[in-house]
Design an enzyme around this catalytic site. Structure first.
Site, PDB file in Angstrom:
ATOM      1  N   THR A 233      -7.666  18.527  -4.163  1.00 24.45           N
ATOM      2  CA  THR A 233      -6.312  18.367  -4.694  1.00 24.45           C
ATOM      3  C   THR A 233      -5.363  19.475  -4.232  1.00 24.45           C
ATOM      4  O   THR A 233      -4.184  19.445  -4.570  1.00 24.45           O
ATOM      5  CB  THR A 233      -6.337  18.325  -6.229  1.00 24.45           C
ATOM      6  OG1 THR A 233      -6.964  19.507  -6.715  1.00 24.45           O
ATOM      7  CG2 THR A 233      -7.096  17.093  -6.731  1.00 24.45           C
ATOM      8  N   CYS A 234      -5.861  20.421  -3.472  1.00 23.95           N
ATOM      9  CA  CYS A 234      -5.057  21.555  -2.992  1.00 23.95           C
ATOM     10  C   CYS A 234      -4.318  21.157  -1.711  1.00 23.95           C
ATOM     11  O   CYS A 234      -4.942  20.742  -0.734  1.00 23.95           O
ATOM     12  CB  CYS A 234      -5.977  22.753  -2.746  1.00 23.95           C
ATOM     13  SG  CYS A 234      -5.185  24.129  -1.915  1.00 23.95           S
TER      14      CYS A 234
END
Length: 104
Positions: free
Chosen positions: A9-10
């Site tokens: 999710t980064c």
């Protein structure tokens, strides 16, 4: 051989993975071993712990004073990311300096 350690999710991890054409090792799904975290910590020291993260802000003062290795094992998202390994060399983050070194 290149490996990227981070979380899916980064944004920085996704950008690095796409630019380098390498799959991401998601440390939430496959946590790092103590030996891997110790190796990263030897290379980057205090910079490995992301003190600007939401996770860091949620820790108590007592937790923040714990050993960084133990903290990173308990809270993988505290690791500054991505950590990129290429041919045995470790790089931290996806800044312009890292991009220049890896992409030429």
């Amino acid at each position: 051989m290149t490996k990227i350690y981070g979380i899916k999710t980064c944004d920085s991890c996704r950008k690095a993975s796409k630019a380098l054409g390498v799959a991401l090792h998601d440390i939430r799904i496959e946590p790092l071993s103590r030996a891997e975290i110790e190796r990263f910590h030897r290379e980057f020291g205090a910079a490995l712990v992301n003190t600007r993260s939401t996770t860091w802000r949620g820790l108590s003062e007592a937790e923040r004073d714990e050993d960084p290795i133990s903290l990173l094992m308990a809270h993988p998202t505290l690791m500054k990311r991505p950590v990129i390994e290429r041919d045995g060399k470790l790089l931290l983050g996806w800044g312009k300096d890292v991009q220049a070194e890896l992409l030429g």
